[in-house]
Write an enzyme that holds these catalytic residues in place. Sequence first.
Site, PDB file in Angstrom:
ATOM      1  N   GLU A   1       0.845  -1.205   0.000  1.00 18.47           N
ATOM      2  CA  GLU A   1       0.000   0.000   0.000  1.00 18.47           C
ATOM      3  C   GLU A   1       0.883   1.260   0.000  1.00 18.47           C
ATOM      4  O   GLU A   1       0.581   2.249   0.664  1.00 18.47           O
ATOM      5  CB  GLU A   1      -0.942  -0.033   1.221  1.00 18.47           C
ATOM      6  CG  GLU A   1      -2.179   0.786   1.098  1.00 18.47           C
ATOM      7  CD  GLU A   1      -2.750   0.786  -0.289  1.00 18.47           C
ATOM      8  OE1 GLU A   1      -3.227  -0.265  -0.729  1.00 18.47           O
ATOM      9  OE2 GLU A   1      -2.713   1.836  -0.954  1.00 18.47           O
TER      10      GLU A   1
HETATM   11  C1  LIG Z   1       1.486  -9.618   0.364  1.00 16.63           C
HETATM   12  C2  LIG Z   1       1.355  -8.496  -0.613  1.00 16.63           C
HETATM   13  C3  LIG Z   1       0.104  -8.030  -0.951  1.00 16.63           C
HETATM   14  C4  LIG Z   1      -0.030  -7.010  -1.885  1.00 16.63           C
HETATM   15  N1  LIG Z   1      -1.283  -6.611  -2.274  1.00 16.63           N
HETATM   16  C5  LIG Z   1      -1.411  -5.774  -3.331  1.00 16.63           C
HETATM   17  C6  LIG Z   1      -2.695  -5.509  -3.906  1.00 16.63           C
HETATM   18  O1  LIG Z   1      -3.728  -5.977  -3.429  1.00 16.63           O
HETATM   19  N2  LIG Z   1      -2.753  -4.722  -4.996  1.00 16.63           N
HETATM   20  C7  LIG Z   1      -1.642  -4.196  -5.570  1.00 16.63           C
HETATM   21  O2  LIG Z   1      -1.761  -3.517  -6.573  1.00 16.63           O
HETATM   22  N3  LIG Z   1      -0.407  -4.400  -5.043  1.00 16.63           N
HETATM   23  C8  LIG Z   1      -0.270  -5.190  -3.951  1.00 16.63           C
HETATM   24  N4  LIG Z   1       0.967  -5.438  -3.424  1.00 16.63           N
HETATM   25  C9  LIG Z   1       2.124  -4.765  -3.994  1.00 16.63           C
HETATM   26  C10 LIG Z   1       2.697  -3.698  -3.060  1.00 16.63           C
HETATM   27  O3  LIG Z   1       1.815  -2.633  -2.926  1.00 16.63           O
HETATM   28  C11 LIG Z   1       4.067  -3.295  -3.619  1.00 16.63           C
HETATM   29  O4  LIG Z   1       4.925  -4.405  -3.413  1.00 16.63           O
HETATM   30  C12 LIG Z   1       4.606  -2.057  -2.944  1.00 16.63           C
HETATM   31  O5  LIG Z   1       3.815  -0.946  -3.253  1.00 16.63           O
HETATM   32  C13 LIG Z   1       6.058  -1.738  -3.362  1.00 16.63           C
HETATM   33  O6  LIG Z   1       6.276  -1.923  -4.728  1.00 16.63           O
HETATM   34  P1  LIG Z   1       7.488  -2.867  -5.199  1.00 16.63           P
HETATM   35  O7  LIG Z   1       7.352  -4.158  -4.497  1.00 16.63           O
HETATM   36  O8  LIG Z   1       7.537  -2.921  -6.687  1.00 16.63           O
HETATM   37  O9  LIG Z   1       8.775  -2.158  -4.652  1.00 16.63           O
HETATM   38  P2  LIG Z   1       9.634  -0.997  -5.367  1.00 16.63           P
HETATM   39  O10 LIG Z   1       8.741  -0.002  -5.980  1.00 16.63           O
HETATM   40  O11 LIG Z   1      10.641  -1.659  -6.239  1.00 16.63           O
HETATM   41  O12 LIG Z   1      10.354  -0.358  -4.108  1.00 16.63           O
HETATM   42  C14 LIG Z   1      11.414  -1.011  -3.414  1.00 16.63           C
HETATM   43  C15 LIG Z   1      11.915  -0.101  -2.292  1.00 16.63           C
HETATM   44  O13 LIG Z   1      12.407   1.109  -2.844  1.00 16.63           O
HETATM   45  C16 LIG Z   1      11.758   2.244  -2.296  1.00 16.63           C
HETATM   46  N5  LIG Z   1      11.430   3.202  -3.359  1.00 16.63           N
HETATM   47  C17 LIG Z   1      10.862   2.966  -4.553  1.00 16.63           C
HETATM   48  N6  LIG Z   1      10.709   4.117  -5.238  1.00 16.63           N
HETATM   49  C18 LIG Z   1      11.166   5.097  -4.460  1.00 16.63           C
HETATM   50  C19 LIG Z   1      11.270   6.503  -4.599  1.00 16.63           C
HETATM   51  N7  LIG Z   1      10.816   7.149  -5.667  1.00 16.63           N
HETATM   52  N8  LIG Z   1      11.829   7.188  -3.589  1.00 16.63           N
HETATM   53  C20 LIG Z   1      12.262   6.566  -2.476  1.00 16.63           C
HETATM   54  N9  LIG Z   1      12.194   5.250  -2.283  1.00 16.63           N
HETATM   55  C21 LIG Z   1      11.647   4.513  -3.260  1.00 16.63           C
HETATM   56  C22 LIG Z   1      10.467   1.730  -1.669  1.00 16.63           C
HETATM   57  O14 LIG Z   1      10.119   2.498  -0.533  1.00 16.63           O
HETATM   58  C23 LIG Z   1      10.824   0.304  -1.291  1.00 16.63           C
HETATM   59  O15 LIG Z   1      11.348   0.271   0.007  1.00 16.63           O
HETATM   60  C24 LIG Z   1       1.116  -6.434  -2.460  1.00 16.63           C
HETATM   61  C25 LIG Z   1       2.391  -6.891  -2.087  1.00 16.63           C
HETATM   62  C26 LIG Z   1       2.518  -7.920  -1.196  1.00 16.63           C
HETATM   63  C27 LIG Z   1       3.895  -8.424  -0.868  1.00 16.63           C
END
Ligand SMILES: Cc1cc2nc3c(=O)[nH]c(=O)nc-3n(C[C@H](O)[C@H](O)[C@H](O)COP(=O)(O)OP(=O)(O)OC[C@H]3O[C@@H](n4cnc5c(N)ncnc54)[C@H](O)[C@@H]3O)c2cc1C
Length: 578
Positions: A437
């Site tokens: 989220e």
């Molecule tokens: C169990 C689970 C349930 C989920 N449920 C849903 C769902 O129902 N619907 C849905 O759409 N998604 C869902 N997600 C996805 C979740 O919302 C994303 O995993 C999350 O938003 C982070 O995206 P990412 O994993 O691609 O990480 P990334 O975007 O790759 O980020 C990795 C790290 O880098 C940091 N980061 C990234 N960009 C920046 C920036 N611009 N500035 C500073 N720091 C940054 C982030 O804070 C994070 O710590 C779910 C994930 C899990 C594991």
Amino acid sequence: MLKYQAPQQDMEFLLFDLFQVNREWAEAPAFADLDADLARAVLSEAGKLASAVMAPVNQEGDRVGCRWSDGVVEAPAAFKPAYRQLAEGGWLGLSGSPAHGGQGMPKLLGCLVEEMFWGANTGLYLYGTLSVGAAICIEAHGSDAQKRLYLPKLYSGEWSAAMDLTEPQAGTDLGLLRTRAAPADDGTYRISGSKIFITSGEHDLSQNIVHLVIARVEGAPKGTGGISLFIVPKFIPDENGLPGVRNGVASGAIEHKMGVGGSATNLMNYEDAVGYRVGEENAGLACMFTMMNHERLAVGLQGLGAGELAYQQAAEYAKERLQGRAPGGPQNPDAEADPLLVHPDVRRMLLTIRAYTEGGRAFAMLVGRSLDRAKHSGDPYSQALADLLTPIAKAYLSDRGFESAVLAQQVFGGHGYIKEWGMEQIVRDVRIAPIYEGANGVQALDLIGRKVLRDGGGALRRFVAEMAADEVPKEYGEPLRSAFDRLLGVTDWLVAKAPEDPNLPGAASTDYLELAGLTIYAWLWARMAAAAPDDAFGQAKRRTARFFFQKLLPKAEALTSSIRAGAGAVMDMPEQAF
Ligand SMILES: Cc1cc2nc3c(=O)[nH]c(=O)nc-3n(C[C@H](O)[C@H](O)[C@H](O)COP(=O)(O)OP(=O)(O)OC[C@H]3O[C@@H](n4cnc5c(N)ncnc54)[C@H](O)[C@@H]3O)c2cc1C
């Protein structure tokens, strides 16, 4: 076994003594039918559902997990009757619009009920929270026909919802999404592509699943300005509003996760799936934010619920487990040892959890009250305040929830690491809250960038002025004034310095969010100490307030000096040195 008891006494104290909701509700026409007795009854019924129905299947849901077979996803069998009771009790429509079958209760009350459900069984409540968020989004941005069709079904839990945003290459940066939407002649769209990590994207607890999917209409601009929002139902509703033919949306797999094992997290594939647009083309992300803001507060409440659940187990254990002797001599001379609770360090852990959990509960209600005021009075400041507080609610509550779970596990010593006791499940389950989220780092950027620097700190200053106008007990007057000055001083410094260094906001953001959280909690603790009754409950409240001021608030000084150190120490390390 993990046992959960809703903290009804604390909740009633916050409602009636701290927030004095009787006065507020009496003046709001939308809550004309609501009074203290009804609010108490709502809490009591929700508490029964949480402790007697949801909590008993928490560990089993985790142990059994979900099963995927050829696109069909089975939720843990033990969840089925519990989900049915959650749905049939009307709990998912508690704060929903009465015009479409909701109960129209204030969000402030809804926050308390949600906290109970998260605390009792996070894996199960994940199937409910998205229905609440989807309903809010459709109510705000959907057509009248969409509202009539979907809202009653979502409020009643007959249908559930999923929020389909994330793709392998598009996580935080949703502008990178590739899912496509092709306009059809009849005004609908055909959706194609894949999404990952979709909570409740497929499962067998509800008759139909309403996917809210973001996608790019052919020819739309790149980036976030070319995103549109669609309802993609698993079964296309027929002319009677009943689940009709199967749509081209299916689960390709489920994820195997660290925690929330009972919640189905799906890879979703869309093959020419029929989609119904919500809002205007290319304005989908703004519409989706209505749901995301709900879910952000909800994820904060997840952290809060986990903190409460963890505290209840650890406090009980610390009273029963006999190890060592109190530093000042035996407290339990008839036995071989004293209970863990005599040790100052064990007390530090329990009181830390308690100060964050009870402070967090008051904070979540503050956000709920701002949302109620914004919705029912249309007052723009209440909306600005809710916007300011939402990233803090998501990140600060979920971080403190995780911290609390780990502290409570520590109180159990080695037994906290053993599955049978359930403490490791609480840690695993709540670990997701700071990640999904919008990861907490991104919440901190939202706070500092969009909510503070963008208006030169205006909304924050007004909020601090409001807090500072409150009467608080004498012993907290000075530390609270210093806390406000510290927050305002560092905000002014950031407003002045940020234009000179583009890395400064990002380097300061997480510390700044924590500083804001601590400062607001300090104000809430001072007010709770002032409102606490003259009995054992009130005395414990005042003692926890003192613990917060003396043992936790001093962290604010360290955070302030870290913020003022600027971005150099973070950015000077060359990339090749990592
Ligand atoms: C169990 C689970 C349930 C989920 N449920 C849903 C769902 O129902 N619907 C849905 O759409 N998604 C869902 N997600 C996805 C979740 O919302 C994303 O995993 C999350 O938003 C982070 O995206 P990412 O994993 O691609 O990480 P990334 O975007 O790759 O980020 C990795 C790290 O880098 C940091 N980061 C990234 N960009 C920046 C920036 N611009 N500035 C500073 N720091 C940054 C982030 O804070 C994070 O710590 C779910 C994930 C899990 C594991």
